[in-house]
Scaffold this motif. Sequence first.
Motif, mmCIF file in Angstrom:
data_model
loop_
_atom_site.group_PDB
_atom_site.id
_atom_site.type_symbol
_atom_site.label_atom_id
_atom_site.label_comp_id
_atom_site.label_asym_id
_atom_site.label_seq_id
_atom_site.Cartn_x
_atom_site.Cartn_y
_atom_site.Cartn_z
ATOM 1 N N LEU A 1 0.551 -1.272 0.043
ATOM 2 C CA LEU A 1 -0.097 0.328 0.503
ATOM 3 C C LEU A 1 1.164 1.164 -0.239
ATOM 4 O O LEU A 1 0.660 2.056 -0.721
ATOM 5 N N VAL A 2 1.929 1.562 0.604
ATOM 6 C CA VAL A 2 2.841 2.490 1.451
ATOM 7 C C VAL A 2 3.864 2.964 0.053
ATOM 8 O O VAL A 2 3.503 4.183 -0.984
ATOM 9 N N ALA A 3 4.267 1.820 -0.851
ATOM 10 C CA ALA A 3 4.826 1.865 -1.798
ATOM 11 C C ALA A 3 4.157 2.185 -3.658
ATOM 12 O O ALA A 3 4.128 3.248 -3.995
ATOM 13 N N SER A 4 2.536 1.787 -3.181
ATOM 14 C CA SER A 4 1.979 1.916 -4.766
ATOM 15 C C SER A 4 1.308 3.913 -4.333
ATOM 16 O O SER A 4 0.876 4.041 -5.554
ATOM 17 N N VAL A 5 0.852 3.420 -3.148
ATOM 18 C CA VAL A 5 1.017 5.190 -3.271
ATOM 19 C C VAL A 5 1.573 6.653 -3.358
ATOM 20 O O VAL A 5 1.305 7.295 -3.792
ATOM 21 N N PHE A 6 2.622 5.828 -2.237
ATOM 22 C CA PHE A 6 4.200 6.828 -3.181
ATOM 23 C C PHE A 6 4.205 6.850 -4.389
ATOM 24 O O PHE A 6 4.385 8.375 -4.639
ATOM 25 N N ALA A 7 4.608 5.981 -5.200
ATOM 26 C CA ALA A 7 4.320 5.950 -6.357
ATOM 27 C C ALA A 7 3.236 6.877 -7.769
ATOM 28 O O ALA A 7 3.945 7.716 -7.915
ATOM 29 N N ASP A 8 2.129 6.423 -6.811
ATOM 30 C CA ASP A 8 0.979 7.733 -7.339
ATOM 31 C C ASP A 8 1.314 8.699 -7.518
ATOM 32 O O ASP A 8 1.264 10.042 -8.206
ATOM 33 N N CYS A 9 1.483 9.419 -5.435
ATOM 34 C CA CYS A 9 1.771 10.679 -5.664
ATOM 35 C C CYS A 9 2.794 11.888 -6.120
ATOM 36 O O CYS A 9 2.349 12.498 -6.283
ATOM 37 N N PHE A 10 3.638 10.540 -6.226
ATOM 38 C CA PHE A 10 4.948 11.725 -6.470
ATOM 39 C C PHE A 10 4.530 11.433 -8.097
ATOM 40 O O PHE A 10 5.021 12.581 -8.349
ATOM 41 N N SER A 11 4.355 10.507 -8.298
ATOM 42 C CA SER A 11 3.864 10.644 -9.912
ATOM 43 C C SER A 11 3.042 12.192 -10.492
ATOM 44 O O SER A 11 3.435 12.721 -11.163
#
Length: 247
Positions: free
Chosen positions: A49-59
Amino acid sequence: MFDCASAQWIGKRTEQEDVVLSLPVGNGVLGIICDGMGGHLNGARAAGLVASVFADCFSSAVELEVPQRMRHALESANQALADSQDDLEESGTTLLAVYAEGEHLWWISVGDSPLYLWSGDDRFQMTRLNEDHSMRPIVNQLYKQGRMTLQGALRQWSVLRSAVMGGELTLVDVCEVPLKFHKGDVVLACSDGLQVWNEILREPSYLALQKSADHSAQALVDTIMEQTKDMLEPRQDNASVWVVISR
């Protein structure tokens, strides 16, 4: 140009709780490693969850400068984990995110997952770039000062001082000024399952790594995993690595 690859090994554990993501973002590449906390429920779920949300928000936060984008993505991921839990901090994960663009490199990290620079200036040493948020640096200092026994230090090495758990983030390492990423440099984002591997590297191992790196990032991560398995560490943790080579 960037050459990227990743590899994982479950080690001697019964479950893989590391998560690795790699994706193009803008004119650069983003790599993420999250190491779910095995001492807590649902470590693998928290890491994913943390990896996915981080990637989406950073992008998506293209209006922000890179350090601010990383902080925003971390805060969003931490909040998403909090929102997914019935009880605060019932699960958690470390996080290490690296962004390379042009001739520059940035990172953000919470926890003990190490980030290494393997520079063309010294092919027989890897330099750690990020802070270690485990107890290891503290107890090592206490042991050197004679204020703690070796056994006492070893028992506390892996205790985390900070992690992404949905609560307050007590320690965060953010690269505010980008690192110059020279042609031929290699950056390795690792879970802490590769820390022992790094500590015992010797010249023959470095020569094998160099031969692999000259070929491709994929060949390099394959060699790293082969060397890790050859150590025959009886309590080997999950091991994950994401590599980016500046070509």
